[in-house]
Design a protein around this motif. Sequence first.
Motif, short mmCIF file in Angstrom:
data_model
loop_
_atom_site.label_atom_id
_atom_site.label_comp_id
_atom_site.label_asym_id
_atom_site.label_seq_id
_atom_site.Cartn_x
_atom_site.Cartn_y
_atom_site.Cartn_z
N SER A 87 14.35 69.10 -8.10
CA SER A 87 13.23 68.75 -7.22
C SER A 87 13.40 69.41 -5.85
CB SER A 87 13.11 67.24 -7.05
OG SER A 87 12.76 66.63 -8.26
N GLY B 122 7.30 71.48 -9.89
CA GLY B 122 7.53 71.47 -8.45
C GLY B 122 6.99 72.69 -7.74
N ARG C 223 8.62 76.00 -2.95
CA ARG C 223 7.16 75.94 -2.79
C ARG C 223 6.76 75.79 -1.32
NH1 ARG C 223 2.93 71.89 -5.76
NH2 ARG C 223 1.24 72.11 -4.26
N PHE C 224 7.30 74.81 -0.66
CA PHE C 224 6.88 74.52 0.70
C PHE C 224 7.36 75.58 1.70
CE2 PHE C 224 6.88 69.87 -0.77
CZ PHE C 224 5.57 69.94 -1.17
N ALA D 296 2.76 63.68 1.06
CA ALA D 296 3.77 64.33 0.21
C ALA D 296 4.54 63.29 -0.61
CB ALA D 296 4.73 65.16 1.06
N SER E 68 8.46 64.66 -0.25
CA SER E 68 8.10 64.90 -1.64
C SER E 68 9.24 64.53 -2.58
CB SER E 68 7.72 66.37 -1.83
OG SER E 68 7.34 66.62 -3.16
N VAL E 69 10.47 64.91 -2.25
CA VAL E 69 11.61 64.57 -3.10
C VAL E 69 11.84 63.06 -3.09
CG1 VAL E 69 14.11 64.85 -3.41
CG2 VAL E 69 12.67 66.84 -2.90
N SER F 58 3.97 62.72 -5.05
CA SER F 58 5.05 62.90 -6.02
C SER F 58 5.19 61.73 -6.98
CB SER F 58 6.38 63.11 -5.29
OG SER F 58 6.35 64.32 -4.59
N PHE G 249 2.90 66.90 -10.03
CA PHE G 249 4.33 66.62 -9.97
C PHE G 249 4.65 65.19 -10.39
CE2 PHE G 249 8.38 66.30 -7.34
CZ PHE G 249 9.12 67.12 -8.18
N ARG H 223 10.58 72.10 -4.87
CA ARG H 223 9.72 71.76 -3.74
C ARG H 223 10.11 72.56 -2.50
NH1 ARG H 223 5.14 69.99 -5.78
NH2 ARG H 223 4.79 67.93 -4.99
N LEU I 243 9.11 68.64 2.20
CA LEU I 243 10.18 68.67 1.21
C LEU I 243 10.86 67.31 1.08
CD1 LEU I 243 12.28 69.97 -0.72
CD2 LEU I 243 13.50 70.73 1.33
#
Length: 192
Positions: free
Chosen positions: A141, A114, A148-149, A26, A63-64, A30, A120, A145, A60
Amino acid sequence: MLRKLYDLTLSWAEHRHALWLLALVAFVESSVFPIPPDILMIPMILARPSRAWLIAGIALVASVTGGLLGYAIGALAFEQIGQPILESLGKADSMAEFSIRFNDMGFWAVLTAGLTPFPFKVITIMSGWTGMSLGTFIATSVLARGLRFFIVAALLWKFGAPIKDFIEKRLPLMFVLFIAVLVGGFAAVKFL
């Protein structure tokens, strides 16, 4: 061959270090990696639905955090790192025009990328390069995200067994659909 790949992915999902692997995937997705974390997140949740929220939360945060690396690449090292990544995605000729349009729609660009299969990393790098407000970038973000997740996690938590059966019975179709969505996301880059 697909069955072996599917079984391998499930074995990774059940490995004792799977959460760390998911966080790594993740994070790098990103900023530089082309494969979305969903490829590991989905089997992890199907294997252990009781951990759906933890898995989504780790995806999350990673990813961020990886998005912040992408932002930094765009802001601090665009010519050395960011531009070659974007050139490899076919964006070299339209980067200046894109930066003007991007800043006009920055919130929506980050939110859309996102939430969708759109790569992304393109948005994270462009956010830094165009000087998007860091606060707007982080907030959007987290929102995108997170939606989405956690939507994926909620669906798999609620309907996991039937979804797993559906996937396993239609493995070739699911593989083709995954590839189509992945290619579609990269193709969308061409039209930005």
